[in-house]
Design an enzyme around this catalytic site. Structure first.
Site, PDB file in Angstrom:
ATOM      1  N   CYS A   4      40.173   7.740   2.620  1.00 37.54           N
ATOM      2  CA  CYS A   4      39.572   8.954   2.061  1.00 37.54           C
ATOM      3  C   CYS A   4      38.938   9.801   3.165  1.00 37.54           C
ATOM      4  O   CYS A   4      38.098   9.325   3.937  1.00 37.54           O
ATOM      5  CB  CYS A   4      38.528   8.555   1.018  1.00 37.54           C
TER       6      CYS A   4
ATOM      7  N   ASP B 215      32.149  23.705   4.827  1.00 40.86           N
ATOM      8  CA  ASP B 215      33.579  23.621   4.542  1.00 40.86           C
ATOM      9  C   ASP B 215      34.349  24.176   5.736  1.00 40.86           C
ATOM     10  O   ASP B 215      34.013  25.215   6.296  1.00 40.86           O
ATOM     11  CB  ASP B 215      33.903  24.422   3.274  1.00 40.86           C
TER      12      ASP B 215
ATOM     13  N   HIS C  21      31.901   6.471  -2.703  1.00 45.70           N
ATOM     14  CA  HIS C  21      33.208   7.026  -3.064  1.00 45.70           C
ATOM     15  C   HIS C  21      33.354   7.047  -4.577  1.00 45.70           C
ATOM     16  O   HIS C  21      33.619   6.025  -5.198  1.00 45.70           O
ATOM     17  CB  HIS C  21      34.348   6.221  -2.432  1.00 45.70           C
TER      18      HIS C  21
ATOM     19  N   ASN D  60      35.739  20.932  -8.550  1.00 48.45           N
ATOM     20  CA  ASN D  60      37.123  20.800  -9.014  1.00 48.45           C
ATOM     21  C   ASN D  60      37.389  19.334  -9.358  1.00 48.45           C
ATOM     22  O   ASN D  60      37.018  18.443  -8.580  1.00 48.45           O
ATOM     23  CB  ASN D  60      38.084  21.259  -7.919  1.00 48.45           C
TER      24      ASN D  60
ATOM     25  N   HIS E 197      37.432  12.760  -3.478  1.00 50.21           N
ATOM     26  CA  HIS E 197      36.096  12.185  -3.344  1.00 50.21           C
ATOM     27  C   HIS E 197      35.189  13.295  -3.869  1.00 50.21           C
ATOM     28  O   HIS E 197      35.154  14.391  -3.284  1.00 50.21           O
ATOM     29  CB  HIS E 197      35.826  11.846  -1.869  1.00 50.21           C
TER      30      HIS E 197
ATOM     31  N   HIS F 177      32.925  16.162  -4.866  1.00 48.83           N
ATOM     32  CA  HIS F 177      32.133  17.063  -4.020  1.00 48.83           C
ATOM     33  C   HIS F 177      31.808  18.327  -4.779  1.00 48.83           C
ATOM     34  O   HIS F 177      32.545  18.737  -5.668  1.00 48.83           O
ATOM     35  CB  HIS F 177      32.872  17.398  -2.719  1.00 48.83           C
TER      36      HIS F 177
HETATM   37  P1  5GP Z   1      38.764  20.712  -3.341  1.00 50.34           P
HETATM   38  O1  5GP Z   1      39.954  21.634  -3.418  1.00 50.34           O
HETATM   39  O2  5GP Z   1      39.175  19.267  -3.311  1.00 50.34           O
HETATM   40  O3  5GP Z   1      37.720  21.019  -4.365  1.00 50.34           O
HETATM   41  O4  5GP Z   1      38.058  21.065  -1.976  1.00 50.34           O
HETATM   42  C1  5GP Z   1      38.286  20.408  -0.766  1.00 50.34           C
HETATM   43  C2  5GP Z   1      37.620  21.235   0.297  1.00 50.34           C
HETATM   44  O5  5GP Z   1      37.525  20.452   1.473  1.00 50.34           O
HETATM   45  C3  5GP Z   1      38.399  22.511   0.679  1.00 50.34           C
HETATM   46  O6  5GP Z   1      37.580  23.642   0.456  1.00 50.34           O
HETATM   47  C4  5GP Z   1      38.717  22.311   2.161  1.00 50.34           C
HETATM   48  O7  5GP Z   1      38.605  23.510   2.916  1.00 50.34           O
HETATM   49  C5  5GP Z   1      37.682  21.281   2.589  1.00 50.34           C
HETATM   50  N1  5GP Z   1      38.121  20.424   3.677  1.00 50.34           N
HETATM   51  C6  5GP Z   1      39.320  19.789   3.773  1.00 50.34           C
HETATM   52  N2  5GP Z   1      39.370  19.063   4.894  1.00 50.34           N
HETATM   53  C7  5GP Z   1      38.183  19.235   5.522  1.00 50.34           C
HETATM   54  C8  5GP Z   1      37.633  18.714   6.747  1.00 50.34           C
HETATM   55  O8  5GP Z   1      38.249  17.944   7.489  1.00 50.34           O
HETATM   56  N3  5GP Z   1      36.383  19.110   7.068  1.00 50.34           N
HETATM   57  C9  5GP Z   1      35.663  19.954   6.288  1.00 50.34           C
HETATM   58  N4  5GP Z   1      34.437  20.289   6.698  1.00 50.34           N
HETATM   59  N5  5GP Z   1      36.131  20.452   5.122  1.00 50.34           N
HETATM   60  C10 5GP Z   1      37.377  20.098   4.748  1.00 50.34           C
HETATM   61 ZN    ZN Z   2      35.764   8.747  -0.344  1.00 49.37          ZN
END
Ligand code: 5GP
Ligand code: ZN
Length: 113
Positions: free
Chosen positions: A5, A31, A47, A87, A98, A100
């Protein structure tokens, strides 16, 4: 903890992040693809995949995350409010499985939110 993860790796410091807050239960970092001038991710150390798999044992953790949002938004520069987005599942647009909380703030327009 889930070995594969991304956010577990960020929690453990195996992948770098711009961390703005941490305590025993939660970390928050910027982000990597910010969609607003302030775009934070609040992540439990544990997790938990999403709200779909969260249970009653996570009740106080969820409350703690929500109540942390205004403080971190303000500290990072929000002046007149912020948005919280969670989401859940592929149908909810979740990409990292995971749990968030996105915290978005700053002058509009924002890209995609
Ligand atoms: P989800 O679409 O799952 O709600 O959001 C995942 C978020 O994680 C996205 O906004 C994406 O830009 C962010 N993200 C993905 N990989 C990384 C990373 O390696 N570091 C950081 N800081 N954010 C990440
Ligand atoms: Zn996790």
């Amino acid at each position: 903890m889930d070995e594969n993860c991304l956010f577990c790796k960020i929690v453990r410091g195996q992948i770098p992040s711009s961390r703005v807050y941490e305590d025993a239960d939660i970390i928050a970092f910027k982000d990597i693809h910010a969609k607003a001038p302030v775009h934070l991710l609040l992540v439990p150390r544990e997790h938990v995949e999403s709200l779909i798999t969260a249970g009653p044992q996570h009740e106080s953790l969820m409350g703690k995350m929500l109540l942390l949002a205004p403080r971190l938004a303000r500290e990072q520069g929000s002046v007149d409010g912020f948005r919280v987005v969670v989401n859940n599942g592929p149908g909810g647009g979740q990409e990292v499985f995971h749990l968030h909380m996105h915290v978005l703030a700053g002058p509009r327009p924002w890209k995609g939110f």
